[in-house]
Design a protein around this motif. Sequence first.
Motif, PDB file in Angstrom:
ATOM      1  N   LEU A 109       0.823  -1.208   0.000  1.00 16.86           N
ATOM      2  CA  LEU A 109       0.000   0.000   0.000  1.00 16.86           C
ATOM      3  C   LEU A 109       0.860   1.262   0.000  1.00 16.86           C
ATOM      4  O   LEU A 109       0.509   2.273  -0.616  1.00 16.86           O
ATOM      5  CB  LEU A 109      -0.946  -0.007   1.201  1.00 16.86           C
ATOM      6  N   VAL A 110       2.006   1.204   0.696  1.00 19.81           N
ATOM      7  CA  VAL A 110       2.930   2.345   0.676  1.00 19.81           C
ATOM      8  C   VAL A 110       3.484   2.537  -0.733  1.00 19.81           C
ATOM      9  O   VAL A 110       3.574   3.666  -1.236  1.00 19.81           O
ATOM     10  CB  VAL A 110       4.074   2.141   1.686  1.00 19.81           C
ATOM     11  N   VAL A 111       3.857   1.434  -1.383  1.00 21.83           N
ATOM     12  CA  VAL A 111       4.331   1.505  -2.765  1.00 21.83           C
ATOM     13  C   VAL A 111       3.246   2.089  -3.662  1.00 21.83           C
ATOM     14  O   VAL A 111       3.503   2.971  -4.491  1.00 21.83           O
ATOM     15  CB  VAL A 111       4.758   0.113  -3.269  1.00 21.83           C
ATOM     16  N   ALA A 112       2.030   1.587  -3.502  1.00 23.03           N
ATOM     17  CA  ALA A 112       0.919   2.062  -4.332  1.00 23.03           C
ATOM     18  C   ALA A 112       0.659   3.551  -4.110  1.00 23.03           C
ATOM     19  O   ALA A 112       0.500   4.321  -5.064  1.00 23.03           O
ATOM     20  CB  ALA A 112      -0.342   1.252  -4.020  1.00 23.03           C
ATOM     21  N   GLY A 113       0.617   3.963  -2.836  1.00 22.77           N
ATOM     22  CA  GLY A 113       0.339   5.363  -2.543  1.00 22.77           C
ATOM     23  C   GLY A 113       1.445   6.291  -2.995  1.00 22.77           C
ATOM     24  O   GLY A 113       1.181   7.417  -3.438  1.00 22.77           O
ATOM     25  N   GLY A 114       2.693   5.836  -2.899  1.00 20.40           N
ATOM     26  CA  GLY A 114       3.802   6.715  -3.246  1.00 20.40           C
ATOM     27  C   GLY A 114       4.161   6.714  -4.709  1.00 20.40           C
ATOM     28  O   GLY A 114       4.370   7.769  -5.313  1.00 20.40           O
ATOM     29  N   VAL A 115       4.232   5.517  -5.315  1.00 18.11           N
ATOM     30  CA  VAL A 115       4.750   5.386  -6.675  1.00 18.11           C
ATOM     31  C   VAL A 115       3.649   5.356  -7.727  1.00 18.11           C
ATOM     32  O   VAL A 115       3.799   5.939  -8.809  1.00 18.11           O
ATOM     33  CB  VAL A 115       5.620   4.117  -6.778  1.00 18.11           C
ATOM     34  N   VAL A 116       2.544   4.680  -7.425  1.00 12.41           N
ATOM     35  CA  VAL A 116       1.475   4.521  -8.416  1.00 12.41           C
ATOM     36  C   VAL A 116       0.533   5.722  -8.440  1.00 12.41           C
ATOM     37  O   VAL A 116       0.081   6.147  -9.505  1.00 12.41           O
ATOM     38  CB  VAL A 116       0.678   3.230  -8.141  1.00 12.41           C
ATOM     39  N   VAL A 117       0.238   6.297  -7.273  1.00  9.14           N
ATOM     40  CA  VAL A 117      -0.729   7.400  -7.203  1.00  9.14           C
ATOM     41  C   VAL A 117      -0.050   8.738  -6.906  1.00  9.14           C
ATOM     42  O   VAL A 117      -0.168   9.698  -7.675  1.00  9.14           O
ATOM     43  CB  VAL A 117      -1.805   7.112  -6.133  1.00  9.14           C
ATOM     44  N   GLY A 118       0.675   8.828  -5.781  1.00  4.76           N
ATOM     45  CA  GLY A 118       1.191  10.103  -5.304  1.00  4.76           C
ATOM     46  C   GLY A 118       2.142  10.792  -6.251  1.00  4.76           C
ATOM     47  O   GLY A 118       1.920  11.954  -6.642  1.00  4.76           O
ATOM     48  N   PHE A 119       3.210  10.112  -6.640  1.00  2.00           N
ATOM     49  CA  PHE A 119       4.207  10.740  -7.509  1.00  2.00           C
ATOM     50  C   PHE A 119       3.635  11.123  -8.868  1.00  2.00           C
ATOM     51  O   PHE A 119       3.834  12.262  -9.324  1.00  2.00           O
ATOM     52  CB  PHE A 119       5.414   9.816  -7.661  1.00  2.00           C
ATOM     53  N   PRO A 120       2.933  10.223  -9.575  1.00  2.00           N
ATOM     54  CA  PRO A 120       2.365  10.626 -10.873  1.00  2.00           C
ATOM     55  C   PRO A 120       1.401  11.810 -10.763  1.00  2.00           C
ATOM     56  O   PRO A 120       1.438  12.716 -11.594  1.00  2.00           O
ATOM     57  CB  PRO A 120       1.644   9.360 -11.354  1.00  2.00           C
ATOM     58  N   LEU A 121       0.542  11.802  -9.737  1.00  2.00           N
ATOM     59  CA  LEU A 121      -0.436  12.876  -9.611  1.00  2.00           C
ATOM     60  C   LEU A 121       0.232  14.208  -9.301  1.00  2.00           C
ATOM     61  O   LEU A 121      -0.052  15.234  -9.934  1.00  2.00           O
ATOM     62  CB  LEU A 121      -1.451  12.534  -8.524  1.00  2.00           C
ATOM     63  N   LEU A 122       1.147  14.222  -8.337  1.00  2.00           N
ATOM     64  CA  LEU A 122       1.788  15.468  -7.926  1.00  2.00           C
ATOM     65  C   LEU A 122       2.659  16.048  -9.037  1.00  2.00           C
ATOM     66  O   LEU A 122       2.673  17.265  -9.257  1.00  2.00           O
ATOM     67  CB  LEU A 122       2.621  15.226  -6.663  1.00  2.00           C
ATOM     68  N   THR A 123       3.396  15.202  -9.738  1.00  2.00           N
ATOM     69  CA  THR A 123       4.238  15.719 -10.815  1.00  2.00           C
ATOM     70  C   THR A 123       3.402  16.168 -12.013  1.00  2.00           C
ATOM     71  O   THR A 123       3.755  17.140 -12.689  1.00  2.00           O
ATOM     72  CB  THR A 123       5.261  14.663 -11.268  1.00  2.00           C
ATOM     73  N   THR A 124       2.305  15.467 -12.276  1.00  2.00           N
ATOM     74  CA  THR A 124       1.431  15.897 -13.379  1.00  2.00           C
ATOM     75  C   THR A 124       0.810  17.255 -13.083  1.00  2.00           C
ATOM     76  O   THR A 124       0.733  18.126 -13.967  1.00  2.00           O
ATOM     77  CB  THR A 124       0.331  14.848 -13.628  1.00  2.00           C
ATOM     78  N   LEU A 125       0.379  17.461 -11.832  1.00  2.00           N
ATOM     79  CA  LEU A 125      -0.152  18.764 -11.452  1.00  2.00           C
ATOM     80  C   LEU A 125       0.928  19.843 -11.562  1.00  2.00           C
ATOM     81  O   LEU A 125       0.657  20.975 -11.980  1.00  2.00           O
ATOM     82  CB  LEU A 125      -0.704  18.707 -10.031  1.00  2.00           C
ATOM     83  N   ALA A 126       2.168  19.495 -11.215  1.00  2.00           N
ATOM     84  CA  ALA A 126       3.267  20.459 -11.306  1.00  2.00           C
ATOM     85  C   ALA A 126       3.559  20.831 -12.751  1.00  2.00           C
ATOM     86  O   ALA A 126       3.892  21.990 -13.050  1.00  2.00           O
ATOM     87  CB  ALA A 126       4.516  19.897 -10.643  1.00  2.00           C
ATOM     88  N   LEU A 127       3.434  19.874 -13.662  1.00  2.00           N
ATOM     89  CA  LEU A 127       3.781  20.120 -15.062  1.00  2.00           C
ATOM     90  C   LEU A 127       2.760  20.982 -15.785  1.00  2.00           C
ATOM     91  O   LEU A 127       2.981  21.360 -16.943  1.00  2.00           O
ATOM     92  CB  LEU A 127       3.950  18.782 -15.796  1.00  2.00           C
ATOM     93  N   ARG A 128       1.675  21.340 -15.123  1.00  2.54           N
ATOM     94  CA  ARG A 128       0.759  22.309 -15.727  1.00  2.54           C
ATOM     95  C   ARG A 128       1.393  23.694 -15.769  1.00  2.54           C
ATOM     96  O   ARG A 128       1.070  24.503 -16.632  1.00  2.54           O
ATOM     97  CB  ARG A 128      -0.548  22.364 -14.937  1.00  2.54           C
ATOM     98  N   THR A 129       2.299  23.977 -14.817  1.00  2.00           N
ATOM     99  CA  THR A 129       2.923  25.307 -14.749  1.00  2.00           C
ATOM    100  C   THR A 129       4.448  25.256 -14.870  1.00  2.00           C
ATOM    101  O   THR A 129       5.068  26.270 -15.153  1.00  2.00           O
ATOM    102  CB  THR A 129       2.565  25.996 -13.418  1.00  2.00           C
ATOM    103  N   SER A 130       5.048  24.104 -14.656  1.00  2.00           N
ATOM    104  CA  SER A 130       6.502  23.962 -14.744  1.00  2.00           C
ATOM    105  C   SER A 130       6.883  23.266 -16.044  1.00  2.00           C
ATOM    106  O   SER A 130       6.126  22.442 -16.567  1.00  2.00           O
ATOM    107  CB  SER A 130       7.043  23.150 -13.568  1.00  2.00           C
ATOM    108  N   THR A 131       8.062  23.585 -16.549  1.00  2.00           N
ATOM    109  CA  THR A 131       8.558  22.878 -17.725  1.00  2.00           C
ATOM    110  C   THR A 131       9.077  21.508 -17.306  1.00  2.00           C
ATOM    111  O   THR A 131       9.372  21.260 -16.134  1.00  2.00           O
ATOM    112  CB  THR A 131       9.698  23.660 -18.397  1.00  2.00           C
ATOM    113  N   ALA A 132       9.199  20.607 -18.280  1.00  2.00           N
ATOM    114  CA  ALA A 132       9.704  19.272 -17.989  1.00  2.00           C
ATOM    115  C   ALA A 132      11.141  19.332 -17.481  1.00  2.00           C
ATOM    116  O   ALA A 132      11.528  18.582 -16.584  1.00  2.00           O
ATOM    117  CB  ALA A 132       9.618  18.397 -19.235  1.00  2.00           C
TER     118      ALA A 132
END
Length: 328
Positions: A109-132
């Motif tokens: 569940l820690v892997v799922a929350g951190g790698v599968v959900v948390g990281f993709p979601l947070l970085t995708t939200l960041a890439l709306r305003t930040s460059t790659a």
Amino acid sequence: MRTKNSAIDPGSIAAADADDCGAEEQTRAPRADAAAPAVRTGSRQGTLLASLGVVAFSLTFPSTVWGLESFGPWSLVAVRSVLAAVIAGGFLLVLRVPLPERRHLGPLLVVAGGVVVGFPLLTTLALRTSTASHAAVVVGLLPLTTAAFAAVRTGRRPSRTFWAAAVAGAAVVLGFTLGRNGGAPSAGDLYLFAALLVCAAGYTEGGRLAGLMPGWQVIGWALVLCLPLAATGAVFALMAEPVLPSVRGVAGLLWVAAGSTFFGLYVWYRGMAAIGIARASQLQLAQPLLTLLWSVLLLAEPLSPAAPAAAAAVLVCIAVTQRASTRG
């Protein structure tokens, strides 16, 4: 055979013990010599697998930018998780992999929350305003964050040389980040720093589990655990956000689902299990610079003149950390 009533000569005992030790060393030596090439081969294979994971991860941000051309951030993250879970579930089903033990569910569940959900979601939200390229260098702090999590969670203490090289690499990445942005953080940096924390936790738990089960099963079960949530989220997100299909958008979605989320994490966890969490994490110091290259080639983002110097400095840090000894 000695008996209780026999005369015992201390010198004879010492000589016999020496002979026994010599014989034991002779029997051990060939085994050690035979095992050494296997250990070296395993280390090389682990480094290669972890490096393949880094290459796959380095394409994640450019692919996410492509995906955002066709999907909203919530839709992109949810759909990529669903597709990756279907791929992983298919492998688990065809190979008839037994369900994970109850004691493994918490770390999964820690892997799922951190790698599968948390990281993709947070970085995708960041890439709306930040460059790659900006996001890549900020997330370049991930190796040091992962090493710190691993030291606390596993009880292992890397050497001072290891930490000095890791901190130096992180400093290079941080300086490169600030230099590209005029010394000020971007609006999406809070998302990116949060992504660092949750991803480091997921990598650490995943690396520990990869020592108990094959790495692809770690990420496979983590994805399957997220499938109900991801499928529900995908339905609502696709209804709420506009979808504008394009070749680049669909290609970006497919890569982050199959390439980054499944293949990348599969080889990454196998590599971590072979060479250790802390050492594998330092290979990711090269990831921001690879992402910069992909950002130029795939997104036409400008390349900073400082990139070659930063690349050389980071590679030196990687070489040092790979040679530094660790102690339990």
